[in-house]
Design an enzyme around this catalytic site. Sequence first.
Site, short mmCIF file in Angstrom:
data_model
loop_
_atom_site.label_atom_id
_atom_site.label_comp_id
_atom_site.label_asym_id
_atom_site.label_seq_id
_atom_site.Cartn_x
_atom_site.Cartn_y
_atom_site.Cartn_z
N ASP A 50 23.56 12.84 13.50
CA ASP A 50 23.44 11.98 14.67
C ASP A 50 24.59 10.98 14.59
O ASP A 50 24.66 10.19 13.64
CB ASP A 50 22.09 11.25 14.67
CG ASP A 50 21.86 10.41 15.92
OD1 ASP A 50 22.84 10.08 16.62
OD2 ASP A 50 20.70 10.06 16.20
N SER A 129 37.86 12.34 28.29
CA SER A 129 37.56 12.81 29.64
C SER A 129 38.67 12.34 30.58
O SER A 129 39.23 11.26 30.39
CB SER A 129 36.22 12.25 30.12
OG SER A 129 36.00 12.58 31.49
N TYR A 142 30.68 5.43 31.69
CA TYR A 142 31.24 6.65 31.11
C TYR A 142 32.76 6.55 31.06
O TYR A 142 33.39 6.85 30.04
CB TYR A 142 30.81 7.86 31.93
CG TYR A 142 31.24 9.19 31.33
CD1 TYR A 142 30.58 9.71 30.22
CD2 TYR A 142 32.30 9.92 31.87
CE1 TYR A 142 30.96 10.93 29.67
CE2 TYR A 142 32.68 11.14 31.32
CZ TYR A 142 32.02 11.62 30.22
OH TYR A 142 32.41 12.83 29.66
N SER A 143 33.37 6.15 32.16
CA SER A 143 34.83 5.98 32.19
C SER A 143 35.29 5.00 31.11
O SER A 143 36.29 5.24 30.42
CB SER A 143 35.28 5.47 33.56
OG SER A 143 35.18 6.47 34.55
N ALA A 144 34.56 3.91 30.96
CA ALA A 144 34.94 2.89 29.99
C ALA A 144 34.82 3.38 28.55
O ALA A 144 35.71 3.13 27.72
CB ALA A 144 34.07 1.64 30.18
N SER A 145 33.74 4.10 28.24
CA SER A 145 33.55 4.58 26.86
C SER A 145 34.60 5.62 26.48
O SER A 145 35.14 5.61 25.37
CB SER A 145 32.14 5.14 26.67
OG SER A 145 31.93 6.32 27.45
#
Length: 267
Positions: A50, A129, A142-145
């Site tokens: 994990d 991504s 999501y974009s930031a991570s």
Amino acid sequence: MSKVVLITGGSSGIGKAVGEFLHHKGFTVYGTSRNPERISNSIFPLLKLDVRNPESIQTAVAQIIDKSGKLDVVINNAGVGITGPLEEIPTQEIKNNFETNFFGPIEVMKSVLPHMRLQKSGLIINITSIAGYMGLPYRSVYSASKGALELITEALRMEVKSFGIHITNVAPGDFATNIAAGRFHAPLLEGSAYEATYGKTLQMMDEHVTGGSKPEEMANAIYSIIQTPAPRIHYKVGSLLQKFSIVLKRILPDTLYERILMKHYKL
């Protein structure tokens, strides 16, 4: 001796496709899953890991070193999606997403770098991504991570190059995987200021994933990178339009690019 490869999140989607491809090419592949005992159809070993738990990472890496004596390639593939108006996404869900998409890969890299330094060789491939190159509406977290992982990779790459270790980013566009089923969706709230626009955007995102490229395209790209003596910093894998969107962001004024995105998402 065949190269030894570790793929986080290797039980489905892109991770599984890459693992199977490399396995058939003669690599020694280890995948990971939070619950490997539930997976019965993997053609390569799945270790319990994990990425949110540093101890499980260290245990899995130690198992690979003990069994194979080395670790040549690490593919940081484990990740989760998240959608919603930023205002309505619970803060804990934002933190959970960064734990998996950003801090998790960092912990994996911290665990494998000492072994690679001893070997004086190694390759780390971080799966980011195309969404990480731009702030997309209702995919802000999501974009930031993924964007943060891109920048961490750029910096770390310079720090470890003198040890014979290569690090690169591979940014996929939309692929036909089960990521939509596993991501966190902020609920469509009746009466919300975002109800209409978020609902349309969510439907569009799901259609993009369903109609996306096959994961085998990523497998081919990853294989080519592993075979490359000096990998580039960035790779993009996706449709021509998705890759061209990054070029447009570089050359267009910010406000014009924003208008193009808003028109695309019908905002």
